[in-house]
Structures are given as structure tokens and as C-alpha cells.
Motif scaffolding. Sequence first.
Motif, short mmCIF file in Angstrom:
data_model
loop_
_atom_site.label_atom_id
_atom_site.label_comp_id
_atom_site.label_asym_id
_atom_site.label_seq_id
_atom_site.Cartn_x
_atom_site.Cartn_y
_atom_site.Cartn_z
N ARG A 116 -18.17 -2.47 -3.62
CA ARG A 116 -18.09 -2.66 -2.17
C ARG A 116 -16.78 -2.12 -1.61
O ARG A 116 -15.77 -2.11 -2.32
CB ARG A 116 -18.18 -4.15 -1.84
N PRO A 117 -16.80 -1.73 -0.34
CA PRO A 117 -15.54 -1.35 0.31
C PRO A 117 -14.59 -2.54 0.33
O PRO A 117 -15.01 -3.70 0.24
CB PRO A 117 -15.96 -0.98 1.73
N ARG A 118 -13.30 -2.24 0.46
CA ARG A 118 -12.29 -3.29 0.51
C ARG A 118 -11.23 -2.91 1.54
O ARG A 118 -11.22 -1.79 2.05
CB ARG A 118 -11.64 -3.49 -0.86
N ARG A 119 -10.35 -3.82 1.82
CA ARG A 119 -9.23 -3.53 2.72
C ARG A 119 -8.09 -2.87 1.95
O ARG A 119 -7.97 -3.03 0.74
CB ARG A 119 -8.73 -4.82 3.37
N LEU A 120 -7.26 -2.14 2.67
CA LEU A 120 -6.05 -1.58 2.07
C LEU A 120 -5.12 -2.72 1.67
O LEU A 120 -4.97 -3.69 2.42
CB LEU A 120 -5.33 -0.67 3.07
N SER A 121 -4.48 -2.59 0.53
CA SER A 121 -3.49 -3.58 0.12
C SER A 121 -2.20 -3.36 0.92
O SER A 121 -2.00 -2.28 1.51
CB SER A 121 -3.20 -3.47 -1.38
N ARG A 125 -0.84 0.29 2.23
CA ARG A 125 -0.53 0.49 3.65
C ARG A 125 0.92 0.91 3.84
O ARG A 125 1.22 1.84 4.58
CB ARG A 125 -0.82 -0.79 4.43
N SER A 126 1.83 0.26 3.14
CA SER A 126 3.25 0.60 3.24
C SER A 126 3.49 2.05 2.82
O SER A 126 4.24 2.78 3.49
CB SER A 126 4.06 -0.36 2.37
N TYR A 131 3.42 8.48 5.93
CA TYR A 131 2.76 9.76 6.16
C TYR A 131 1.96 9.80 7.46
O TYR A 131 1.23 10.76 7.71
CB TYR A 131 1.86 10.11 4.98
N VAL A 132 2.07 8.76 8.27
CA VAL A 132 1.30 8.71 9.52
C VAL A 132 1.89 9.69 10.54
O VAL A 132 3.08 9.70 10.80
CB VAL A 132 1.25 7.29 10.11
N ASP A 133 1.01 10.53 11.05
CA ASP A 133 1.34 11.42 12.17
C ASP A 133 0.07 11.52 13.00
O ASP A 133 -0.81 12.31 12.72
CB ASP A 133 1.77 12.81 11.68
N ASP A 134 -0.03 10.67 14.02
CA ASP A 134 -1.23 10.65 14.84
C ASP A 134 -1.09 11.54 16.07
O ASP A 134 -1.95 11.56 16.94
CB ASP A 134 -1.62 9.23 15.24
#
Length: 145
Positions: A116-121, A125-126, A131-134
Motif C-alpha cells: 500500500r502507499p504510505r506517507r513520507l517519513s 521529507r527533510s 531540493y524543493v523548487d516550485d
Amino acid sequence: MRHVYECPLRWSDMDAFGHVNNVVFLRYLEEARIDMMFRLAREAASDAFTGGSVVARHEIDYLRPLVHRHEPVTVETWVSKLGRASLTVSYEIKDSAEVYVRASTVVVPYDLESGRPRRLSAEERSFLEAYVDDSFDNRASTGVR
């Protein structure tokens, strides 16, 4: 910040017209994504993505044909969307003169044991937040909607 991966071109990547085959670009994206999400993420947090992940969607814009050569291409990778249970990875495949492909992949963390899919730990996430560039809209930059 963007992850930079130098991807070699292989003779077998070419199609009958001497260009890198369109499906091969997905392998280039996969190589860069694995380098970022598995090699680097696991160096930052040893259990990052050990439970697995699956690709839910690919979107790819072929901007120019890429002719086989001995020099690698650069695959820049970043996170353009970070949710609780999915993320969108964006890419540019390029060299110093041209951008050949712009693409994105929706990745879903996955629990292989339960199937099953799961949430990011918190650790995943950290790592990904660096690397986030929206600010980069793949579709707007190519004119494709």
C-alpha cells in the motif's frame, strides 16, 4: 537546490535515425532520480525510501533530438511539489548548449510489505525539502499545456 547527474549515452540508446530513442529518456530520468532519492537520501538518512516507492505518472516534453555522442548529458533534478504521501520530481536533460527534455514524475512512497502507499517519513521529507523548487513550471516553460 538541484541535483546534478551526469548520464552517459550508450550506443544502444540510439534509434534507426541516429537519435536517442524517446523511451530511453525515461531511463535517464530514472537513473537521476535513483541517484538522488536512494543514494543521496540514504547517505542523509539510512532508512530513507527503504520501504519502496512507485511511479504514479510521467510527463515528458521532447524539445530537441539528442544525437549519440561520447560526452554525457546532464540531468538536473529537483522537487517541484512535496505532499504528505507523494512528490513531483522535475527534470531537465541538457548540455551546455541545449535543453533536450523537460519532464516530471509523480512518485508515491510505498510500503512493500503491506502493498500500500504510505506517507513520507520525517527523514525523507527533510531530505527532499532541500531540493524543493516550485518556481519552475515545466508546462509554462515549453508552451505545452
